[in-house]
Scaffold this active site. Structure first.
Site: not given
Ligand code: NAD
Length: 272
Positions: A160, A164
């Site tokens: 990744h 991450k």
């Molecule tokens: P990222 O850090 O880019 O985004 C997370 C966002 O959440 C940030 O913008 C942060 O400011 C926001 N946030 C934090 N606290 C908050 C709150 N209280 N209220 C509202 N927003 C808040 O991360 P990302 O790359 O987008 O990944 C996020 C999650 O999704 C990770 O756990 C990742 O592993 C997971 N993910 C899952 C899949 C899937 O298919 N299930 C795919 C990709 C990523």
């Protein structure tokens, strides 16, 4: 747009997945974007969520609390962090909302907390929302059943992007779980997550995990079945976050018509 088109709110709307989810909802004629939530105190509060996603103005301003948009949405899509996600799930349980959770890295206690809300919330929870990965899980089950107890060593390798925060990925763990379950092995007992120094040779039944973190890799997973004379590699490579986002929107549409309970993408895609 039909009358049962779900109104969708996206939490973490300024994040990598959040911005992609905005674009995916906008592309889907059977879903409507209703709200976008940023972290409390974020400087992006009141930004237009379309502009955050690079789509131009959509006329929806980001808010920093669910309470302020409670009457505006039916399904919440959450890709944030475990604690934020669980607090949002409690909110959804209290207010009769549905949820799609993509957040990974939940610990055992957090999973118990999540399950505690499932009698009140229709919820899709999956570490990987892509159709291809979910089909891959099905292929892994077949491969494990055919090969696993015939002297094939099983290893899961994932890669990744450098940002991450959890490892191994939720998808790698899910792949390991599917293989372990198919072989009546317990991943907690047979999973090996670190090899360093004089760690000795591998055992027959262990399932090893290796993690790569580099650059902008969206997500790559390989499960290796290796024996003397041959090896089989089952690989999935994601090249765009759009594959996860489209799966999440599909899950949101699907869960908008389900009773309370915990579901995964295999349920959404009819692969069970
Ligand atoms: P990222 O850090 O880019 O985004 C997370 C966002 O959440 C940030 O913008 C942060 O400011 C926001 N946030 C934090 N606290 C908050 C709150 N209280 N209220 C509202 N927003 C808040 O991360 P990302 O790359 O987008 O990944 C996020 C999650 O999704 C990770 O756990 C990742 O592993 C997971 N993910 C899952 C899949 C899937 O298919 N299930 C795919 C990709 C990523």
């Amino acid at each position: 747009m039909s009358s049962n088109t779900p109104r969708i709110a996206i939490v973490g709307v300024a994040g990598r997945m959040g911005r992609t989810l905005v674009a995916a909802v906008e592309q889907d004629a059977q879903a409507r974007l209703a709200a976008g939530i940023v972290a409390p105190g974020s400087s992006l509060k009141e930004a237009d969520v379309g502009e955050l996603a690079g789509l131009g103005k959509l006329g929806i301003q980001a808010v920093d609390s669910l309470t302020s948009v409670v009457d505006e949405f039916d399904v919440l899509i959450d890709f944030t962090t475990p604690r934020v996600t669980l607090d949002n799930l409690a909110f959804c349980a209290e207010h009769g909302k549905r949820m799609v959770i993509g957040t990974t890295g939940l610990g055992d206690d957090e999973l118990i907390e999540l399950d505690g809300h499932c009698d009140r919330v229709p919820l899709v929870f999956a570490p990987n929302m892509s159709v291809g990965v979910n089909l891959t899980l099905k292929l892994l089950k077949t491969a494990a059943q055919a090969l696993g107890d015939e002297g094939y060593d099983i290893e899961v390798i994932e890669a990744h992007h450098r940002h991450k925060v959890d490892a191994p990925s939720g998808t790698a763990l899910k792949m390991g779980e599917v293989v372990a379950d198919s072989l009546n092995r317990n991943l907690k007992e047979h999973g090996v997550f670190e090899r360093v120094g004089q760690c000795g040779p591998r055992s027959d039944k262990e399932i090893g995990f290796a993690t790569v973190r580099a650059g902008d890799i969206v997500g790559e997973h390989t499960v290796l079945f290796a024996t003397e004379g041959e090896r089989i590699e089952i690989t999935h490579k994601a090249s765009s976050r759009m594959t996860f986002a489209k799966g999440a929107v599909r899950a949101a549409r699907w869960v908008s018509e389900q009773p309370a309970g915990r579901y995964d993408m295999q349920d959404v895609l009819g692969l069970t």
